[in-house]
Motif scaffolding. Structure first.
Motif, PDB file in Angstrom:
ATOM      1  N   ASP A 514      28.886 -41.715  18.361  1.00 59.17           N
ATOM      2  CA  ASP A 514      28.448 -40.335  18.493  1.00 59.17           C
ATOM      3  C   ASP A 514      29.199 -39.515  17.459  1.00 59.17           C
ATOM      4  OD1 ASP A 514      28.546 -37.804  21.161  1.00 59.17           O
ATOM      5  OD2 ASP A 514      27.586 -37.850  19.196  1.00 59.17           O
ATOM      6  N   GLY A 516      28.831 -36.495  16.752  1.00 67.35           N
ATOM      7  CA  GLY A 516      29.046 -35.106  17.151  1.00 67.35           C
ATOM      8  C   GLY A 516      28.066 -34.156  16.493  1.00 67.35           C
ATOM      9  N   ILE A 613      25.500 -29.043  16.300  1.00 71.21           N
ATOM     10  CA  ILE A 613      26.791 -29.299  16.955  1.00 71.21           C
ATOM     11  C   ILE A 613      26.759 -28.562  18.290  1.00 71.21           C
ATOM     12  CG2 ILE A 613      29.279 -28.942  16.818  1.00 71.21           C
ATOM     13  CD1 ILE A 613      28.961 -28.997  13.742  1.00 71.21           C
ATOM     14  N   ASN A 636      37.244 -26.972  18.275  1.00 74.24           N
ATOM     15  CA  ASN A 636      36.583 -28.166  18.820  1.00 74.24           C
ATOM     16  C   ASN A 636      37.400 -28.643  20.021  1.00 74.24           C
ATOM     17  OD1 ASN A 636      38.768 -29.444  17.630  1.00 74.24           O
ATOM     18  ND2 ASN A 636      37.562 -31.038  16.639  1.00 74.24           N
ATOM     19  N   THR A 673      33.505 -26.218  20.809  1.00 75.53           N
ATOM     20  CA  THR A 673      32.410 -27.103  20.393  1.00 75.53           C
ATOM     21  C   THR A 673      32.758 -28.547  20.736  1.00 75.53           C
ATOM     22  OG1 THR A 673      33.282 -27.642  18.207  1.00 75.53           O
ATOM     23  CG2 THR A 673      32.061 -25.576  18.417  1.00 75.53           C
ATOM     24  N   GLU A 674      31.722 -29.399  20.646  1.00 75.59           N
ATOM     25  CA  GLU A 674      31.956 -30.837  20.767  1.00 75.59           C
ATOM     26  C   GLU A 674      32.734 -31.314  19.538  1.00 75.59           C
ATOM     27  OE1 GLU A 674      30.146 -31.732  24.462  1.00 75.59           O
ATOM     28  OE2 GLU A 674      31.497 -32.813  23.150  1.00 75.59           O
ATOM     29  N   ASP A 675      33.400 -32.436  19.670  1.00 77.80           N
ATOM     30  CA  ASP A 675      34.148 -32.993  18.540  1.00 77.80           C
ATOM     31  C   ASP A 675      33.189 -33.609  17.522  1.00 77.80           C
ATOM     32  OD1 ASP A 675      36.750 -34.189  20.742  1.00 77.80           O
ATOM     33  OD2 ASP A 675      36.568 -32.309  19.629  1.00 77.80           O
ATOM     34  N   VAL A 676      33.475 -33.364  16.252  1.00 84.67           N
ATOM     35  CA  VAL A 676      32.677 -33.901  15.154  1.00 84.67           C
ATOM     36  C   VAL A 676      33.598 -34.741  14.270  1.00 84.67           C
ATOM     37  CG1 VAL A 676      31.460 -33.266  13.034  1.00 84.67           C
ATOM     38  CG2 VAL A 676      31.035 -32.000  15.141  1.00 84.67           C
ATOM     39  N   ARG A 677      33.140 -35.867  13.824  1.00 82.62           N
ATOM     40  CA  ARG A 677      33.954 -36.733  12.953  1.00 82.62           C
ATOM     41  C   ARG A 677      34.016 -36.108  11.559  1.00 82.62           C
ATOM     42  NH1 ARG A 677      34.713 -42.548  15.302  1.00 82.62           N
ATOM     43  NH2 ARG A 677      34.267 -41.977  17.446  1.00 82.62           N
ATOM     44  N   ALA A 685      37.624 -37.800  15.846  1.00 83.05           N
ATOM     45  CA  ALA A 685      37.699 -36.396  15.417  1.00 83.05           C
ATOM     46  C   ALA A 685      39.131 -35.890  15.539  1.00 83.05           C
ATOM     47  CB  ALA A 685      36.774 -35.554  16.286  1.00 83.05           C
TER      48      ALA A 685
END
Lengths: 879, 121
Positions: A514, A516, A613, A636, A673-677, A685
């Motif tokens: 995922d 993100g 996101i 995040n 926010t959700e974690d993003v790589r 992340a």
């Protein structure tokens, strides 16, 4: 297209003919063969037969006369006249087995070609001296810090080492730089560097035109000068033979060209231009003092370094790292290159074992012929020469084809493989590669010929003459040898299949990560704002607003994002593309633990919609979040957990934010926010803070713009570039493409290894099964009489099946045991290419032997079926 | 010094077939292959073998070669080949072909007169 491929393949075959004939008749020969292919196209088997005959034609009428011409002059002195005769006899014998010829030639063309290509790369990465004087003594110096090793060093350290270090004698500096370079011919965005005056002399390369920098160029207020690479000089000044008063524009400002340097002569390797270094900051290259060792240099520089002392006072482990230059340039590529080399070497070994097996079978089948020749006076040595001649012809032809293919594709291979092995203007393929290929061919001939030559020279030929069909009964030594070779092939095939299986699981897991965000439908471009106009924040904001407005008006665009892309950011220092790094302390004081690195991204309100996101809590940015409203930020999930571990981050004020980010205002968290790589698909992340770009005094060196579309994002990249050109023609764009392409690029390394290992595993399995089929067929042939007797005495067909099947099963079992052991022992070498999968994954280790066994059943099916259909009467009469 | 045609006998199989195929006039490489294949469908001639033999025959003086200028070349044949070099017999080539035919004819007559092929016409 198939026709063109056929032409290309035949032209490759033409290389076996003498050069004079190729030059004089090559075109006509290619045209004739093309016509023959067209005529044969109606029947696929006819086309295959045509190609088989073409290969034999090239060997018989091209390669052998060519070799004979070279050997003929000195053969008599070395007693090799019989060798030439043996080659002629071999080609006559091989003519009757076109399928065997094609199988062997192509196996070795692939095996030798792949090994030679990989050797050329491995040689460059690991062994070949760098193209600098006394390159082995060159060192790079870095400092280990909480995020890794930093190879960029700063003034206090450099001054301290230059003035007081006794273990290094010469230093030079450079730092990477990128700029828009333009002239009357055109403009481009180029890689370059700031460099010290000692850099060229450090590498003992002088410009081929003009001069390098001197002390005058380094002083503040000196006229702006530049040294350019050969390639850039060619592009902008048509490789003029003198400098004259050549000038370029660098980010819009004029600069005089004072020198032209061959590319790759000095670091950085990909640089197209160099500027005088006016600040003391960069990457250090050093030559050690006489007798100084690496540990001594490391200890002294650590002791003298003010940065290390500061970090240690803050309670962090830090030290100076000194490494050979080659290690810093190519160290990252070593694991991949090593693995490639191992895989191709295994394939070549399997091909050798296969040919040895088949060659031994052919030699044994011709025992009667050997016996007759021996009776007529032929020595065992000359009989062995006949056997050797066949393998020399086939392996030699295959090897030469492989070398030609390796030369042709060596550059393509380097471009395709995601390895950092750039060394411009140094030929990848040279005499070292050819020498390696020659050794590989010679070793292959030796390995493949030992068994059959031994069988011919040590067998008792006399009894064979008295037998009715000239075949032997069960020959224990030769049969055992063949069994060993087949078991070995099965083992190697299993090792490659297990490796392939591990990579398949890794790639599947990678594709399910995922991220993100959603990369689909997003086109993106980066713009570098190195022009002096953009040192003022309002100009940058004006550019961004103009860009956003025009991009929104493109048909099909559903949103415009300004801000760093996921998966590529986070490694720069300072402000780059709206990305900055902060080290922040947790607000509630969680003791003296190391403060985490928190990334700061400058984004616009559309950023989260374009990349989809998800918000966990609160809201995103609004168009009204600008310099007139209170400062806001989004965190995040990771940042929220790190900065506010014991409370809800929503509504909290961020503490300890540097002024260049906060602009002196308190920043309130309005959303999570959700974690993003950020950096890599494989890396989790890290903590991130998002701030609105409209609330910043922007002095970024670059910005990334992305648009979301319901149509094909690739079609928008041209429109984006056009908009930027209209807003400012001096701006240079980089990384124009789609977000899906960015994600694919991040997986490229794994996919490449999977494709390579997959192809190798399939080929190895096919070769191993051919070997298994051959030996089981041979055993059935040898035991036909015995089977006939057993059936005549009442044995059931199922008993016969078990009898023969047991042979195949034992070979597969031995090969599986051996292969499993090898895979366990060497599985660790694959570790750096695996993701969330261990090198000894039980599922893969269980599944691979099952596939292998299934393939083995298929391979043994035909000979076993032949065995159970033996007619006792026919079998008993056959002798 | 003039070559004695008999010193070139016996001819190799492909050499003789080429001489016979060129008996009706000049031909290019692909046409030669087609002509020989028509005469003997089991005979597959590959370009390497053909052109090595043609070069040997040129060296021995049995054939001559003519380059067709690009502007004068005929359109591509049905086989898709645009011929550029045409081969034709020299007087020596004609003589050698005739002598080889006579030699083979003598062999056939002799073998038919023996018990081996008695009864076959």
């Amino acid at each position: 297209m198939i026709s063109r491929l056929g032409d290309a393949m035949y032209r490759l075959l033409l290389r076996l003919f003498p050069r004079a004939m190729r030059q004089h008749r090559g075109e006509d020969m290619a045209a004739c063969f093309a016509a023959q292919r067209r005529a044969a196209r109606r029947r696929p088997d006819s086309l295959i037969a045509l190609w088989c005959h073409a290969i034999l034609d090239a060997i018989k009428h091209g390669l052998i006369p060519r070799m004979a011409t070279h050997v003929g002059s000195w053969a008599p002195r070395l007693g090799l006249a019989s060798g030439v005769q043996a080659l002629r006899h071999a080609s006559a014998g091989l003519k009757r087995s076109p399928g065997y010829v094609v199988a062997v030639v192509f196996s070795f063309a692939f095996g030798v070609g792949a090994n030679t290509s990989v050797f050329a790369i491995a040689d460059r990465v690991m062994y070949r001296p760098l193209p600098f004087a006394d390159a082995s003594s060159l060192l790079t110096v870095g400092i280990t810090n909480p995020t890794g090793v930093s190879w960029t060093l700063f003034s206090p350290d450099l001054s301290a080492w230059t003035e007081r270090a006794t273990t290094i004698r010469t230093v030079a500096l450079f730092s990477h730089y990128q700029a828009a370079v333009s002239s009357d011919t055109g403009s481009e965005y180029a890689e370059g560097a700031f460099a010290s005056s000692s850099l060229a002399s450090m590498f003992e390369h002088a410009p081929r035109l003009g001069r390098w920098f001197d002390a005058r160029d380094m002083s503040p207020g000196a006229p702006r000068v530049i040294v350019v690479s050969d390639a850039l000089w060619r592009r902008h000044f048509s490789a003029a033979s003198d400098l004259g008063s050549a000038t370029l524009r660098l980010n819009g400002d004029p600069v005089a060209v004072v020198g032209v340097m061959p590319a790759g002569a000095v670091l950085p390797l990909q640089a197209q231009f160099w500027l005088p270094m006016r600040s003391v900051q960069g990457q250090l290259i050093a030559r050690p003092a006489n007798g100084a060792t690496l540990p001594a240099i490391q200890a002294e520089l650590t002791q003298l370094s003010p940065s290390v002392s500061n970090l240690k006072r803050q309670g962090r482990n830090a030290e100076v790292m000194v490494a050979p230059l080659r290690e810093q340039l190519f160290g990252a590529a070593k694991p991949a290159v090593g693995l490639l080399f191992g895989v191709t070497a295994l394939l070549l070994l399997i091909a050798c074992a296969n040919v040895a097996n088949l060659s031994l079978a052919r030699a044994l089948d011709r025992r009667r012929e050997w016996s007759v020749r021996a009776a007529l006076g032929a020595s065992r040595r000359s009989l062995a020469a006949l056997v050797l001649a066949e393998n020399v012809t086939l392996i030699g032809a295959g090897g030469i084809l492989g070398v030609i293919a390796a030369y042709s594709v060596s550059r393509v291979f380097t471009a395709l493989a995601p390895l950092e092995v750039a060394l411009p203007n140094v030929a990848l393929f040279d005499w070292r590669s050819v020498f390696f290929a020659a050794v590989a061919i010679a070793l292959s001939v030796l390995i493949a010929s030992l068994g059959p030559a031994f069988a011919v020279t040590h067998a008792d030929l006399q009894p064979t003459l008295s037998r009715s069909n000239g075949r032997l009964g069960r020959g224990p030594e030769s049969s055992r040898l063949r069994r060993v070779m087949v078991a070995g092939q099965v083992a190697i095939a299993l090792v490659l299949m297990i490796g392939c299986g591990l990579l398949v699981r890794s790639v599947i897991r990678l594709t399910r990560v995922d991220l993100g965000f959603d990369p689909r439908g997003v086109a993106t471009t980066s713009v570098h704002l190195t022009n002096a106009r953009y040192r003022q924040g309002p100009r940058t904001l004006q550019l961004l607003n103009g860009l956003t407005e025009r991009a929104s008006a493109i048909p099909g665009v559903e949103g415009v994002a300004v801000g760093p892309l996921p998966l590529v950011g986070g490694l720069g220092t300072g402000l780059r593309e709206g990305f900055n790094a902060l080290i922040m302390r947790p607000t509630r004081g969680v003791g003296n633990e190391r403060p985490p690195m928190v990334w700061v991204k400058y984004v616009n309100p559309g950023y989260f919609d374009v990349f989809r996101i998800r918000l966990r809590a609160g809201r995103g940015f609004l168009p009204t979040d600008d310099e007139t409203t209170p400062a806001v930020a989004l965190l995040n999930g990771r940042a929220a957990a790190v900065l506010f571990p014991e409370s809800n981050a929503m509504g909290q004020t961020l503490v300890g934010v540097p002024k260049n980010v906060s602009q002196g205002k308190p920043i309130t968290v309005v959303g999570i926010t959700e974690d993003v790589r950020q950096r890599d698909v494989t890396l989790a992340a890290e903590p991130e803070i998002f701030v609105p770009v409209a609330q910043q005094e922007l002095t970024m060196s670059g910005v990334t713009v992305s648009v979301l579309t319901s149509g094909d994002p690739q079609s928008l990249t041209v429109a984006l570039r056009q908009i930027l050109r209209e807003l400012d023609p001096e701006l240079a764009t980089t990384r124009l493409g789609t977000m899906t392409g960015v994600v694919d690029a991040s997986l490229a390394r794994y996919r490449f290894m999977l494709q390579l290992l997959g192809a190798s595993a399939v080929l190895a399995l096919v070769l191993a099964m051919v070997g298994l089929y051959a030996i089981v067929s041979y055993l059935v042939g040898q035991r036909t009489r015995e089977i006939g007797i057993r059936i005549a005495l009442g044995a059931r067909r199922s008993n016969v099946m078990i009898l023969i099947g047991r042979e195949a099963t034992s070979l597969i079992a031995i090969g599986t045991a051996l292969g499993t052991g090898l895979a366990i022992a060497f599985g660790g070498s694959l570790r750096s290419f695996l993701f969330e999968v261990g090198p000894h994954d039980p599922m893969v280790f269980a599944a691979a032997p099952v596939f292998l066994a299934a393939a083995g059943v298929l391979a043994a099916f035909v000979p076993v079926r032949r065995a159970i259909r033996v007619d006792p009467k026919v079998a008993l009469q056959a002798e | 010094m003039a070559i004695d045609p008999r010193s070139l006998l016996p001819l190799k199989d492909l050499t003789f077939r080429i001489l016979v195929a060129l008996g009706d006039g000049e031909l290019h490489g692909w046409a030669l292959i087609q002509s020989i294949s028509q005469a003997d469908a089991s005979r597959r001639i590959l370009p390497g073998h053909l052109y090595r033999t043609l070069d040997s025959m040129l060296e021995a003086g049995l054939l001559s070669e003519r380059d067709e200028p690009a502007a004068a070349r005929p359109a591509r044949t049905r086989g898709g080949v645009a011929p550029s070099r045409f081969f034709s017999l020299t007087p020596l080539g004609r003589t050698v072909a005739r002598l080889e035919t006579d030699r083979l004819e003598t062999l056939v007559v002799n073998s038919r007169s023996r018990r081996l092929l008695k009864g076959r016409s």
